[in-house]
Enzyme design. Structure first.
Site, PDB file in Angstrom:
ATOM      1  CG  ASN A 259      -0.171   0.201   2.861  1.00 17.28           C
ATOM      2  OD1 ASN A 259       0.222  -0.619   2.162  1.00 17.28           O
ATOM      3  ND2 ASN A 259      -0.855   0.806   3.652  1.00 17.28           N
ATOM      4  CB  ILE A 260       1.755   3.681  -2.230  1.00 10.39           C
ATOM      5  CG1 ILE A 260       2.305   2.592  -3.090  1.00 10.39           C
ATOM      6  CG2 ILE A 260       2.185   4.830  -2.728  1.00 10.39           C
ATOM      7  CD1 ILE A 260       2.859   2.187  -4.417  1.00 10.39           C
ATOM      8  CD  GLU A 261      -1.349   4.306   4.306  1.00 13.56           C
ATOM      9  OE1 GLU A 261      -0.857   5.419   4.847  1.00 13.56           O
ATOM     10  OE2 GLU A 261      -2.020   3.637   5.069  1.00 13.56           O
TER      11      GLU A 261
ATOM     12  CB  CYS B 179      -4.677  -1.180  -2.381  1.00 13.84           C
ATOM     13  SG  CYS B 179      -6.296  -0.255  -0.829  1.00 13.84           S
TER      14      CYS B 179
ATOM     15  CD  GLU C  55      -5.826  -5.638  -1.684  1.00 12.41           C
ATOM     16  OE1 GLU C  55      -4.386  -4.842  -1.401  1.00 12.41           O
ATOM     17  OE2 GLU C  55      -6.446  -6.430  -1.172  1.00 12.41           O
TER      18      GLU C  55
ATOM     19  CB  CYS D 172     -11.027  -1.867  -0.178  1.00 11.12           C
ATOM     20  SG  CYS D 172     -10.032  -1.476  -1.677  1.00 11.12           S
TER      21      CYS D 172
ATOM     22  CB  CYS E 109      -8.619  -4.134  -4.389  1.00 14.56           C
ATOM     23  SG  CYS E 109      -7.199  -3.309  -3.908  1.00 14.56           S
TER      24      CYS E 109
HETATM   25  N1  THU Z   1      -4.913  -1.494   2.168  1.00 13.86           N
HETATM   26  C1  THU Z   1      -5.291  -1.876   1.117  1.00 13.86           C
HETATM   27  O1  THU Z   1      -3.774  -1.838   1.055  1.00 13.86           O
HETATM   28  N2  THU Z   1      -5.366  -2.975   0.709  1.00 13.86           N
HETATM   29  C2  THU Z   1      -6.764  -3.978   1.388  1.00 13.86           C
HETATM   30  O2  THU Z   1      -7.218  -4.228   0.504  1.00 13.86           O
HETATM   31  C3  THU Z   1      -7.501  -2.810   2.241  1.00 13.86           C
HETATM   32  C4  THU Z   1      -6.438  -1.931   2.607  1.00 13.86           C
HETATM   33  C5  THU Z   1      -4.627  -0.502   3.574  1.00 13.86           C
HETATM   34  C6  THU Z   1      -4.951   1.011   2.581  1.00 13.86           C
HETATM   35  C7  THU Z   1      -4.651   1.770   3.429  1.00 13.86           C
HETATM   36  O3  THU Z   1      -3.599   2.354   3.416  1.00 13.86           O
HETATM   37  C8  THU Z   1      -4.341   1.033   4.114  1.00 13.86           C
HETATM   38  O4  THU Z   1      -4.183  -0.359   4.275  1.00 13.86           O
HETATM   39  C9  THU Z   1      -5.756   1.194   5.942  1.00 13.86           C
HETATM   40  O5  THU Z   1      -7.046   1.093   4.459  1.00 13.86           O
END
Ligand code: THU
Length: 135
Positions: free
Chosen positions: A42-44, A53, A55, A90, A93
């Site tokens: 994940n890259i925020e 996300c 995935e 999510c 994804c």
């Molecule tokens: N996140 C994912 O990378 N994959 C998911 O299926 C659910 C959520 C990440 C997004 C965000 O950076 C962190 O988890 C919290 O939601």
């Protein structure tokens, strides 16, 4: 490739997570039909919305490389990288998976004991896809 090996690659991918806002680190390992594995994290973003996300990072890397045929994905994550329970991908994804994968695509959700496997048909029933609706 065994599910255990795919899980191991997802755990490694999680260490690449950029998640300064949630502290929730996520890793994914996507297995292609030709045996290639693409890892993602994940890259925020400070604006939150642009967050990608793990995935989707894995899928977008693979699709950019010309991959179109996918077998399975392992996903792991937890607060500060500590894995307790597994969690399902999510909705965004899931829809990205739907774009490229059939009903039998497998999602391995990693938890503290191992993993739980579900098909895309199970986690995204009654879905919209180009194959089913736009031809
Ligand atoms: N996140 C994912 O990378 N994959 C998911 O299926 C659910 C959520 C990440 C997004 C965000 O950076 C962190 O988890 C919290 O939601």
């Amino acid at each position: 490739m065994s599910p255990e090996k795919l899980v191991e690659l997802a755990l490694e991918a999680m260490t690449h997570s950029y998640s300064p806002y949630s502290g929730f680190k996520v890793g994914a390992a996507l297995l292609c039909a030709d045996g290639t594995v693409y890892q993602g994290c994940n890259i925020e973003n400070a604006a939150y919305g642009p967050t990608n996300c793990a995935e989707r990072t894995a899928f977008f890397k693979a699709v950019y490389d010309g991959q179109r045929d996918f077998v399975a994905i392992a996903v792991c994550g937890g607060k500060d990288g500590v894995i307790t329970g597994g969690f399902p991908p999510c909705g965004v994804c899931r829809q990205v998976m739907r774009e490229f994968c059939g009903d039998d695509f497998v999602i391995y959700m990693v938890d503290a004991e191992g993993y739980e496997a579900h098909t895309l048909a199970e986690i995204l029933p009654f879905s919209f896809s180009a194959q089913k609706h736009m031809n």
